[in-house]
Write an enzyme that holds these catalytic residues in place. Structure first.
Site, mmCIF file in Angstrom:
data_model
loop_
_atom_site.group_PDB
_atom_site.id
_atom_site.type_symbol
_atom_site.label_atom_id
_atom_site.label_comp_id
_atom_site.label_asym_id
_atom_site.label_seq_id
_atom_site.Cartn_x
_atom_site.Cartn_y
_atom_site.Cartn_z
ATOM 1 N N TYR A 45 0.910 -1.109 0.153
ATOM 2 C CA TYR A 45 -0.076 0.144 0.082
ATOM 3 C C TYR A 45 0.706 1.443 -0.095
ATOM 4 C CZ TYR A 45 -3.372 3.465 1.380
ATOM 5 O OH TYR A 45 -4.094 4.599 1.613
ATOM 6 N N ASP A 46 1.783 1.343 0.891
ATOM 7 C CA ASP A 46 2.818 2.409 1.052
ATOM 8 C C ASP A 46 3.325 2.615 -0.639
ATOM 9 O OD1 ASP A 46 1.952 2.623 3.583
ATOM 10 O OD2 ASP A 46 3.920 1.651 4.469
ATOM 11 N N SER A 91 -31.351 16.491 18.308
ATOM 12 C CA SER A 91 -30.913 15.299 19.300
ATOM 13 C C SER A 91 -32.129 14.397 19.685
ATOM 14 C CB SER A 91 -30.648 15.941 20.847
ATOM 15 O OG SER A 91 -31.844 16.958 21.061
ATOM 16 N N GLU A 128 -29.026 0.110 17.937
ATOM 17 C CA GLU A 128 -27.770 0.437 17.579
ATOM 18 C C GLU A 128 -26.924 0.950 19.002
ATOM 19 O OE1 GLU A 128 -28.114 4.032 14.766
ATOM 20 O OE2 GLU A 128 -29.169 2.565 14.193
ATOM 21 N N LYS A 130 -25.044 3.874 21.052
ATOM 22 C CA LYS A 130 -25.100 5.378 21.380
ATOM 23 C C LYS A 130 -23.667 5.668 21.583
ATOM 24 C CE LYS A 130 -27.054 9.491 23.318
ATOM 25 N NZ LYS A 130 -26.090 10.179 23.108
ATOM 26 N N ASP A 132 -20.381 7.638 22.053
ATOM 27 C CA ASP A 132 -19.968 8.911 23.040
ATOM 28 C C ASP A 132 -18.925 9.693 22.548
ATOM 29 O OD1 ASP A 132 -20.000 10.619 25.266
ATOM 30 O OD2 ASP A 132 -19.281 9.281 26.666
ATOM 31 N N ARG A 151 -21.886 19.693 15.093
ATOM 32 C CA ARG A 151 -23.442 19.725 15.353
ATOM 33 C C ARG A 151 -23.749 21.371 15.735
ATOM 34 N NH1 ARG A 151 -27.075 19.279 19.705
ATOM 35 N NH2 ARG A 151 -28.835 18.630 19.123
ATOM 36 N N GLU A 187 -21.129 9.583 14.029
ATOM 37 C CA GLU A 187 -20.294 10.096 15.199
ATOM 38 C C GLU A 187 -18.761 9.950 14.908
ATOM 39 O OE1 GLU A 187 -22.526 10.830 17.299
ATOM 40 O OE2 GLU A 187 -21.524 10.827 19.416
ATOM 41 N N TYR A 245 -24.648 7.088 10.742
ATOM 42 C CA TYR A 245 -25.910 6.717 11.201
ATOM 43 C C TYR A 245 -27.040 7.379 10.928
ATOM 44 C CZ TYR A 245 -24.744 9.824 15.020
ATOM 45 O OH TYR A 245 -24.490 10.892 16.018
ATOM 46 N N LYS A 310 -34.408 2.845 16.858
ATOM 47 C CA LYS A 310 -35.050 3.863 16.033
ATOM 48 C C LYS A 310 -36.216 3.051 15.346
ATOM 49 C CE LYS A 310 -30.865 6.287 15.285
ATOM 50 N NZ LYS A 310 -29.642 6.423 14.522
ATOM 51 N N LYS A 334 -30.088 4.995 28.133
ATOM 52 C CA LYS A 334 -28.534 5.037 28.597
ATOM 53 C C LYS A 334 -28.172 3.825 29.400
ATOM 54 C CE LYS A 334 -27.788 9.731 28.211
ATOM 55 N NZ LYS A 334 -26.547 10.243 28.384
ATOM 56 N N CYS A 432 8.704 5.645 53.640
ATOM 57 C CA CYS A 432 7.896 4.751 53.332
ATOM 58 C C CYS A 432 6.663 4.512 54.279
ATOM 59 C CB CYS A 432 8.588 3.530 52.755
ATOM 60 S SG CYS A 432 7.548 1.978 52.370
ATOM 61 N N CYS A 435 7.492 0.438 55.526
ATOM 62 C CA CYS A 435 8.750 0.020 56.236
ATOM 63 C C CYS A 435 9.569 1.035 56.858
ATOM 64 C CB CYS A 435 9.472 -0.784 55.280
ATOM 65 S SG CYS A 435 10.348 0.107 54.168
ATOM 66 N N CYS A 450 10.318 3.898 47.554
ATOM 67 C CA CYS A 450 10.955 3.403 48.831
ATOM 68 C C CYS A 450 12.235 2.907 48.749
ATOM 69 C CB CYS A 450 10.151 2.237 49.356
ATOM 70 S SG CYS A 450 10.746 1.439 50.831
ATOM 71 N N CYS A 456 11.422 -4.081 52.874
ATOM 72 C CA CYS A 456 10.069 -3.335 52.887
ATOM 73 C C CYS A 456 9.102 -4.672 52.232
ATOM 74 C CB CYS A 456 10.027 -2.556 51.691
ATOM 75 S SG CYS A 456 8.395 -1.625 51.628
HETATM 76 S S1 IVH Z 1 -29.345 9.402 15.568
HETATM 77 C C1 IVH Z 1 -32.454 12.483 14.755
HETATM 78 N N1 IVH Z 1 -27.662 7.437 16.181
HETATM 79 O O1 IVH Z 1 -26.744 11.519 20.176
HETATM 80 C C2 IVH Z 1 -31.769 11.552 15.473
HETATM 81 N N2 IVH Z 1 -27.447 9.841 17.501
HETATM 82 O O2 IVH Z 1 -28.931 12.895 21.292
HETATM 83 C C3 IVH Z 1 -30.252 11.941 15.185
HETATM 84 N N3 IVH Z 1 -25.623 9.624 18.950
HETATM 85 O O3 IVH Z 1 -26.101 14.472 18.671
HETATM 86 C C4 IVH Z 1 -29.247 11.220 15.899
HETATM 87 N N4 IVH Z 1 -24.907 7.590 18.644
HETATM 88 O O4 IVH Z 1 -24.139 12.706 18.795
HETATM 89 C C5 IVH Z 1 -28.008 8.899 16.377
HETATM 90 N N5 IVH Z 1 -26.372 5.488 16.876
HETATM 91 C C6 IVH Z 1 -26.819 6.836 17.138
HETATM 92 C C7 IVH Z 1 -26.044 7.909 17.953
HETATM 93 C C8 IVH Z 1 -26.349 9.120 17.964
HETATM 94 C C9 IVH Z 1 -24.721 8.757 19.468
HETATM 95 C C10 IVH Z 1 -25.320 11.070 19.355
HETATM 96 C C11 IVH Z 1 -25.320 12.056 18.280
HETATM 97 C C12 IVH Z 1 -26.493 13.125 18.721
HETATM 98 C C13 IVH Z 1 -26.887 12.736 19.961
HETATM 99 C C14 IVH Z 1 -28.556 12.720 20.246
#
Ligand code: IVH
Length: 696
Positions: A45-46, A91, A128, A130, A132, A151, A187, A245, A310, A334, A432, A435, A450, A456
């Site tokens: 590849y390189d 959100s 799916e 979530k 972070d 965002r 994300e 996503y 969803k 959560k 320490c 000891c 120590c 010790c």
């Molecule tokens: S869908 C209308 N899917 O959660 C829905 N969001 O509170 C649009 N996030 O700002 C978002 N994993 O940063 C969706 N599998 C996932 C997600 C996800 C993390 C975050 C995303 C968003 C926040 C929404």
């Protein structure tokens, strides 16, 4: 898959060749990052990459914005430009009930909103992770990445195209898509391992005096820092990942009827879509998913803070619509948080197996990462200073994966007015906590230690194993398991006590056969006849390795003279520098260490005081330095070393101009190369044996 041959086709024009290379490289990157199935080795590849770079250097007009070579952009931007989202970035409603009931509540809400009868069939949901991380909108026009934005407040974000381009898994050009506009959302995150590595590098930079550098609190924070970084070359060195996503604005592309189908389409376009995603009919399936992911959360390579459900069918999504900027068709379910705030009540100091002192935070117990945490590591004094953590502070505690809980920061606004910076040395009064030996910190090191060594209790097992080691006192029959047993049962607390062990005491140990007991007693007896060098090495004084111990023995001849030597007198010895001299001096300045030595002598350990090497055979290799490399046909490394040293020679670990001979065996590596480069004589085992025999 077309891309196999890396040979430049002689007849192709540079333009054709560049295009072919770009396609091949994109294909390989897709196989590697998205399918996780590389079809060529990295080196190949390189090579393709470098060939393309060379063509573009010669013909700058052939460089395209989507070329794989264009991932590194050197310019430092003035600031980030605001970007108004064509479609707002919404959100998701968060279900804070972290029990399975959270999924049932969501399902019930959806069914009610759709006015479904109780006996109507279940709704299909896509479940799916979530992630972070940070939500990012990627805008593609005619299949080409033209803009990446954060965002922000949902309406307006910031242009971070220069940094997002650095992410290997973000396609610069979509496969099979020519739509005028296609916005893909997902994300951006940093893998935990990459986060640890980054912080490690940052710590080194800071220790080296670099200005304006900092460590990051968690992977999310690090990812956000990188994404909003102005200097894209920096971003390039801080690896991020992207998972797709959802969609933003779409013009000229037929959106699939189901969310799950859209994810499949994303994958085909070249995006990474997380594998932990599936369609489940109704609440029971969602609950199972929630539990399954909870069980493997710690093993995931990145942080998640929950799962997302969803409604899979887009027509139903539209029917459900929105409620105050949140879609009714989705919910974030959560998990218990991996970070919490709590109060730091005190800082204890623990002594590790090697004498390292670790400050440990004593916390008001807090539920974090699925368990109640009341202790968390603070690593060392430097980390405490850097994070400016004090007793009484409200601190952020993190427990993610199998990483031990740590204090990652404090909340300045909550600091008590009378708080004082923490000083480990002062707290311990320089001693320490186990000891009472003096604690020391060498220049350039972050850890206090120590100096008690074998005295010790915290370091006892390690000290015993070292003492009994083959190159130290060579006590046969005393290995790992036995040391554990002896120390844990409390039968042996000090090295001298080892020599007072009788068969009766040993046989009382669990599972100790009489034969092994006898073996150990014999082994101990045999070990009493030793050399001063071995004995000195066996004491486990920090920085006093085998060679230094021998040199000391040779130079001083008698143990008492070493014990009483000043640092200046010690410095005269070959290879003894200030660090070794201070370490030795501190060790023998502790009365309890001297006492251990006296007691060992009283047990009958003897050596020839006058010569230190314990023998007076001829020395045919005197003054010659050897380096061993590769596997010798008959001798082990240790055996060869012993023979050379017995014959007066020295064995060094690395080849230099001062090396007289390199003894090379099979699979000799870089040392052999270096010897050849420096013109050092290379010999085999037979030649070495001949040299040894010359003196016999
Ligand atoms: S869908 C209308 N899917 O959660 C829905 N969001 O509170 C649009 N996030 O700002 C978002 N994993 O940063 C969706 N599998 C996932 C997600 C996800 C993390 C975050 C995303 C968003 C926040 C929404």
């Amino acid at each position: 898959m077309p891309a196999k041959s890396a040979k430049p086709a002689e007849s192709a024009s540079p333009a054709d060749r560049a295009r072919a290379l770009r396609e091949q490289l994109q294909e390989h990157a897709h196989n590697y990052y998205v399918l996780d199935e590389p079809t060529i080795p990295d080196a190949d590849y390189d090579r393709l990459f470098q060939e393309l770079q060379a063509i573009e250097a010669e013909h700058p007009d052939l460089t395209t914005p989507d070329s794989p070579t264009q991932r590194v952009i050197g310019a430092v931007l003035e600031g980030l430009t605001p970007v108004r989202h064509a479609v707002p970035m919404l959100s998701i409603h968060t279900e804070t009930d972290t029990t399975p009931a959270g999924a049932e509540k969501f399902d019930a809400r959806v069914r009610k909103a759709l006015a479904l009868a109780d006996d109507a069939p279940p709704i299909a949901y896509n479940a799916e992770l979530k992630f972070d991380g940070l939500a990012i909108n990627l805008r593609y026009e005619q299949g080409e990445l033209v803009q990446a934005a954060t965002r922000g407040d949902g309406e307006t974000g910031e242009d971070v195209t220069h940094n997002i381009r650095m992410i290997a898994t973000v396609p610069k050009r979509l496969r099979g898509i020519e739509a005028p506009v296609l916005e893909v959302r997902g994300e951006v995150l940093m893998l935990r391992q990459d986060f640890e590595d980054l912080n490690e590098r940052q710590r080194k930079l800071i220790e080296g005096g670099a200005k304006g550098e900092k460590t990051f609190v968690n992977p999310r924070n690090a990812a956000a820092g990188v994404v909003r970084q102005l200097d894209a070359t920096k971003a390039a060195k801080r690896p991020l990942a992207f998972f797709a996503y959802s969609l933003g604005e779409v013009v000229g592309w037929e959106v699939p009827a189901k969310h799950s189908e859209m994810l499949v389409a994303f994958r085909k376009m070249g995006f990474q879509v997380n594998e932990d995603s599936r369609v489940e009919p109704g609440a029971p399936g969602l609950i199972a998913f929630h539990e399954e992911i909870a069980a493997k959360r710690d093993a995931l390579p990145f942080d998640i803070d929950g799962v997302v459900y969803k409604v899979d069918d887009r027509a139903l999504q539209e029917q459900l619509g929105f409620k105050s900027r949140e879609p009714r068709w989705a919910v974030a379910h959560k998990y218990p948080a991996q970070e919490q705030t709590t109060v730091l009540q005190d800082i204890d100091v623990q002594v590790g197996r090697t004498g390292k002192l670790t400050p440990v935070a004593k916390l008001v117990p807090v539920f974090v990462g699925g368990t109640t945490v009341s202790n968390a590591t603070l690593h060392n004094q430097d980390e405490i200073d850097r994070k400016d953590v004090r007793i009484g502070d409200t601190v952020i505690v993190r427990r993610a994966g199998d990483v031990i809980p740590e204090v990652v920061g404090m909340i300045a606004a909550k600091r008590p007015a009378d708080s004082q910076p923490f000083d480990l040395y002062k707290k311990l009064g320089g001693q320490c906590p186990v000891c009472g030996s003096e604690i020391t910190r060498e220049e350039g090191e972050v850890d206090w230690r120590c100096s008690g060594g074998l005295f010790c209790a915290a370091q006892r097992k390690q000290a015993f194993l070292h003492f009994a080691g083959r190159r130290a006192m060579d006590v046969e029959g005393l290995g790992d398991k036995l040391v554990d047993q002896l120390v844990d049962s409390g039968i042996v607390r000090t090295l001298p006590e080892l020599y007072k062990l009788g068969i009766a005491k040993l046989s009382a140990l669990d599972r100790m056969a009489e034969k092994s007991a006898q073996n150990l007693v014999d082994g101990l007896e045999k070990s009493k006849q030793t050399t001063l060098g071995r004995f000195l090495y066996a004491l486990g004084i920090r920085h006093v390795g085998e060679t230094t111990a021998k040199d000391l023995a040779k130079h001083f001849g008698q143990l008492d003279r070493i014990m009483d030597a000043s640092e200046a007198q010690l410095l005269v010895v070959n290879d003894v520098g200030p660090i070794v001299a201070t370490s030795l001096h501190t060790f023998f300045a502790q009365p309890h260490n001297r006492e251990v030595v006296e007691q060992l002598r009283a047990c009958g350990i003897t050596w020839k005081e006058d010569d230190g090497t314990g023998d007076s055979s001829p020395k045919p290799l005197l003054g010659q330095t050897f380096v061993l490399t590769g596997t010798l046909p008959t001798l082990s490394r240790d055996e060869a070393k012993d023979l050379i040293e017995a014959a007066g020679g020295k064995v060094s670990g690395s080849v230099s101009k001062k090396t007289h001979f390199v003894v090379a065996g099979e699979e000799a590596g870089s040392k052999l190369e270096k010897a050849t480069a420096l013109g050092v004589a290379v010999i085999d085992e037979a030649a070495l044996q001949a040299m040894l025999a010359a003196g016999a």
